[in-house]
Motif scaffolding. Structure first.
Motif, short mmCIF file in Angstrom:
data_model
loop_
_atom_site.label_atom_id
_atom_site.label_comp_id
_atom_site.label_asym_id
_atom_site.label_seq_id
_atom_site.Cartn_x
_atom_site.Cartn_y
_atom_site.Cartn_z
N ALA A 1 0.84 -1.20 0.00
CA ALA A 1 0.00 0.00 0.00
C ALA A 1 0.88 1.25 0.00
O ALA A 1 1.89 1.31 0.71
N GLN B 1 -3.85 1.51 -3.04
CA GLN B 1 -4.55 1.11 -1.83
C GLN B 1 -5.02 -0.34 -1.97
O GLN B 1 -5.13 -0.86 -3.09
N SER C 1 -1.06 -4.82 2.64
CA SER C 1 -0.93 -3.82 3.72
C SER C 1 0.44 -3.85 4.36
O SER C 1 1.23 -4.75 4.13
#
Length: 120
Positions: free
Chosen positions: A14, A86, A120
């Motif tokens: 991310a 994202q 992430s």
């Protein structure tokens, strides 16, 4: 025969960036609009960005300011520069083009897709 071949997908953290490419080849006379779509698991295929032969661009609200579509008409190639990725950008990305073949008829072609996974 005409082909659209995507490349540049992969795994990125991310906040990172990727650049997708889609090259059209075959008996092409000209290419009009080129587009990028994406399809996340269990969801519909959504339009991400479009670019006309003159370079006019449009973007989905979800990617405005982060993604940039461009094209090289001499190479029959469209690009998608993706920044600040994202987790929700994770999807298979497809290119799509309205092109005129040597027979002077216009057809719409799709690429095979390239996976973009944001972790992430």
């Amino acid at each position: 025969q005409v082909q659209l071949v995507e490349s540049g997908g992969g795994l990125v953290q991310a906040g990172g960036s990727l650049r997708l490419s889609c090259a059209a080849s075959g008996s092409i006379f000209s290419i009009n609009i080129m587009r990028w779509y994406r399809q996340a698991p269990g969801k519909e295929r959504d339009l991400v960005a479009t670019i006309s032969s003159a370079g006019d661009t449009n973007y989905a609200d979800s990617v405005k300011g982060r993604f940039t579509i461009s094209r090289d008409n001499a190479k029959n190639t469209v690009y998608l520069q993706m920044t600040n990725l994202q987790i929700e950008d994770t999807a298979v990305y497809y290119c799509n083009a309205d092109l005129m073949k040597q027979d002077r008829y216009t057809y719409r072609y799709w690429g095979q897709g390239t996976q973009v996974t944001v972790s992430s």
